[in-house]
Design a protein around this motif. Structure first.
Motif, short mmCIF file in Angstrom:
data_model
loop_
_atom_site.label_atom_id
_atom_site.label_comp_id
_atom_site.label_asym_id
_atom_site.label_seq_id
_atom_site.Cartn_x
_atom_site.Cartn_y
_atom_site.Cartn_z
N ARG A 1 40.88 43.45 44.04
CA ARG A 1 40.40 43.14 42.92
C ARG A 1 40.94 41.29 42.49
NH1 ARG A 1 42.60 47.56 39.21
NH2 ARG A 1 40.85 48.76 39.26
N THR A 2 40.60 40.48 44.20
CA THR A 2 40.58 39.00 44.52
C THR A 2 39.37 38.25 44.78
OG1 THR A 2 41.21 39.70 46.52
CG2 THR A 2 43.15 39.72 44.87
N TRP A 3 39.61 37.26 44.80
CA TRP A 3 38.66 36.18 44.96
C TRP A 3 39.63 35.34 46.68
CZ3 TRP A 3 34.45 35.99 43.46
CH2 TRP A 3 33.79 35.64 41.82
N ASP B 1 42.11 45.08 35.98
CA ASP B 1 43.62 45.37 36.52
C ASP B 1 44.12 46.56 35.41
OD1 ASP B 1 43.64 43.69 38.33
OD2 ASP B 1 44.67 42.15 37.34
N TYR C 1 34.05 38.66 46.55
CA TYR C 1 34.77 39.51 45.34
C TYR C 1 34.90 40.44 46.29
CZ TYR C 1 37.48 41.43 41.46
OH TYR C 1 38.60 41.39 40.76
N THR D 1 40.51 33.45 48.81
CA THR D 1 40.91 31.98 48.59
C THR D 1 41.04 31.40 50.13
OG1 THR D 1 43.23 32.92 48.43
CG2 THR D 1 41.85 32.47 46.39
#
Length: 497
Positions: A182-184, A438, A177, A186
Motif C-alpha cells: 500500500r505504497t508508491w 489502511d 502502486y 518512491t
C-alpha cells in the motif's frame, strides 16, 4: 449509480438493491488516433458524464441516489495542476508511444515488479507519465514539476466533489502502486526522474471521496451532498457487475478488446509479468489481463455493416476457411507480451460471411488461450465463465464462445461496467463509506447478490466445440512460430487448452 468512462462513450446506470434498473444514460466520446497515438480531452469526459447522468435521472428523483462510483479505462492518465485543471491531453489505455519508457521503468523497478509478479508495459500509466515528462524537456517547455498525476475517473470524481481527490488502488496499479504494501515506489520514481510529480493519496475501492458539490449538482441534476465513492478500472468493474465474486470464478469482458479476470484468495504470480492482480473491495484478489483482440476488429473489417446479418451467415461457417488472430491494434498484452504482434489471417476467406466468422472464432480461440494461460499459472479454471461487455448483445457469438472454450457461460441481465460501479457504490455505502486503504474492514460482496440478475445460461455443445480443436492448435502453433507465444505456454495450451 455507476458511471463507466469507456473509449467511445460514457454510460451511467441507476439500480436498486434488488437489481431493478431505474434509469440509464449515455453520451458519445471521441478522441485523436494517429498511428500509435490515442488521446482524449478530459473536459469531454466531464461533459459526457454530465449528459449521461442527466439522462439517467430523467424519471428518477435525485434524492433516491444513495451513492455513486466511477470506473475508467485502465492505464489512461494525464497531468493536471494542483486545482485539477488539465496540463496535458489524456494518454489513453492503448496509446503505444511509451515503448522505450516502459523498458526504462521496468529496469528501474525490476525488483519491485518481480515481487509483485508483473511487468511494466507500454500501455501502463507509469510508462506514459515518463513519456510525458521526457516529451516536455524541449526548449520552451512549460515544465511539469509539481503537476498532479490524474487517472481517468479521478478527473470526473474531482469535478463531482469540487476538487482533486485521492485515487483508488485499482487505477493506481498501472502507475506503479504496490497494492500489498500500500505504497508508491518512491525510490523508483526518484530514479526515473518522476519525483517532482505529485502522486495522489491512494484509497481502497468503495472509500468515500467526498460528496457532490453545489456546482456539480447544478450541472448533473444529482442532489448536493450525494456520496461519491472511489471506483475501480473498467475490467474490475465488469467483474463486480458480472456477479463472479467467489474464489475460482472467472469473467471475460468482450468489448472493443478482451479482458479476463478471476477471483483468487491470494495474488496470482506470473513470471512473464503479463498478468496482474487487483485488490477486490472484499479483500480477495482479482488477477487478470487485457488482450488487444476484440470486437473492434469487426468494425474495422466491416464498417457500418449489419453485424447481426453476418452473424446469421457465420453460423454456417464452423469452422471458417481461415484462422484469424484479430488484433484491434498493433501489439499484444495478454496472454503474452509482444509489442510487434500484428493481426493475421491464415487462409483466405471465401466471402464476407466467412471473413466475419473467422474473426468471431479468432476472438473465441484467443479467449480460450487466455483461460489456458491462467490455468498454467495454477489457478482453477474448470467452472463456469461469466460473459460481460458489449459483445454479449450477439446471441450467436455468446454460444460460439461457450462452445470454443467448452465452458458453461453465464450472462447477466445487465452486462456493462456501470452496473459494477453501482454494486461498488452500494458496497461502500453499506460499510459506512468511511474506511481508508489502511483500516478497511472487508464486507462480503455476497450480501449484494440480488443486484446482479442472470439473463442467460448457455451450455457448451460438445460436437460444435470439437470443430475448433484443430483451428485452436493451428493458432497456437502460428503464434509460437512467430516468436510471440512462449514455447511453455504453447505446449500447455495444446495439451490442456
Amino acid at each position: 449509480m455507476g458511471i463507466d468512462l469507456g473509449t467511445q462513450s460514457v454510460r451511467a446506470l441507476a439500480v436498486t438493491d434488488d437489481g431493478h434498473v431505474l434509469g440509464r444514460g449515455s453520451a458519445p466520446l471521441t478522441g485523436r488516433r494517429d498511428g500509435n497515438r490515442h488521446e482524449q480531452l478530459p473536459a469531454d469526459w466531464w461533459e459526457g458524464a454530465r449528459t449521461a447522468i442527466r439522462q439517467t435521472l430523467r424519471h428518477l428523483s435525485a434524492a433516491r441516489v444513495r451513492g455513486l462510483a466511477v470506473c475508467g479505462t485502465s492505464g489512461t492518465v494525464l497531468l493536471t495542476d494542483a486545482r485539477g485543471t488539465p496540463l496535458t491531453p489524456a494518454l489513453m489505455y492503448d496509446d503505444g508511444r511509451a515503448g522505450a519508457e516502459a523498458r526504462d521503468a521496468q529496469e528501474a523497478g525490476a525488483d519491485v515488479w518481480r515481487a509483485l509478479g508483473h511487468r511494466i508495459q507500454p500501455s501502463w500509466a507509469l510508462a506514459k507519465l515518463l513519456w510525458l515528462v521526457r516529451a516536455d524537456r524541449g526548449p520552451g517547455a512549460p515544465g511539469f514539476r509539481g503537476a498532479r498525476v490524474c487517472h481517468q475517473p479521478d478527473f470526473v470524481t474531482g469535478r463531482l466533489v469540487g476538487g482533486p481527490v485521492p485515487t483508488d488502488s485499482s487505477h493506481a496499479l498501472k502507475t506503479g502502486y504496490d497494492p500489498r504494501a500500500r505504497t508508491w515506489p518512491t525510490a523508483v520514481h526518484e530514479e526515473l526522474g518522476l519525483s517532482g510529480l505529485d502522486f495522489p493519496d491512494v484509497v481502497a475501492p468503495g472509500t468515500l471521496l467526498g460528496t457532490v458539490c453545489r456546482e456539480a449538482a447544478a450541472g448533473t441534476g444529482l442532489a448536493e451532498g450525494t456520496p461519491v465513492l472511489a471506483g475501480m478500472t473498467d475490467g474490475c468493474a465488469a467483474q463486480l457487475g458480472s456477479g463472479a465474486w467467489e474464489t475460482g470464478q472467472w469473467n471475460t469482458v468482450l468489448g472493443t478488446t478482451l479482458v479476463l479476470k478471476g477471483v483468487t484468495a491470494e495474488p496470482l504470480r506470473d513470471p512473464a509479468g503479463v498478468l496482474y492482480s487487483h485488490r477486490s473491495p472484499d479483500g480477495t484478489w482479482l488477477p487478470g489481463g487485457a488482450s488487444s483482440v476484440g470486437a473492434g476488429a469487426l468494425t474495422q473489417a466491416f464498417p457500418g455493416a449489419d453485424l447481426a446479418r453476418l452473424d446469421r451467415l457465420a453460423a454456417d461457417r464452423e469452422p471458417a476457411s481461415a484462422v484469424a488472430y484479430p488484433l484491434v491494434s498493433r501489439g499484444e498484452r495478454f496472454p503474452f507480451l509482444a509489442a510487434d504482434a500484428e493481426a493475421f489471417l491464415l487462409g483466405r476467406p471465401v466471402d464476407d460471411a466467412d471473413h466475419h466468422a473467422a474473426l468471431l472464432q479468432g476472438v473465441a480461440l484467443v479467449e480460450r488461450l487466455c483461460l489456458a494461460y491462467v490455468g498454467l499459472l495454477g489457478a482453477p479454471v474448470d467452472g463456469p465463465v461469466t460473459f460481460t461487455g458489449g459483445a454479449t448483445r450477439s446471441p450467436y457469438w455468446n454460444q460460439l464462445r461457450a462452445d470454443v472454450m467448452g465452458r458453461t457461460a453465464i450472462i447477466p441481465e445487465h452486462t456493462d461496467s456501470a452496473l459494477g460501479m453501482a454494486v461498488l457504490a452500494a458496497h461502500g455505502v453499506s460499510r459506512g463509506a468511511s474506511a481508508t486503504a489502511d483500516d478497511s474492514v472487508p464486507v462480503p460482496l455476497s450480501a449484494l447478490r440480488s443486484m446482479v440478475r442472470v439473463r442467460t445460461i448457455l451450455e457448451p455443445r460438445p460436437r460444435a466445440g470439437r470443430r475448433f480443436a484443430e483451428p485452436f492448435v493451428t493458432l497456437v502453433d502460428e503464434l509460437e512460430r512467430r516468436g510471440w507465444l512462449p514455447p511453455r505456454t504453447a505446449a500447455y495450451a495444446r495439451e490442456h487448452g
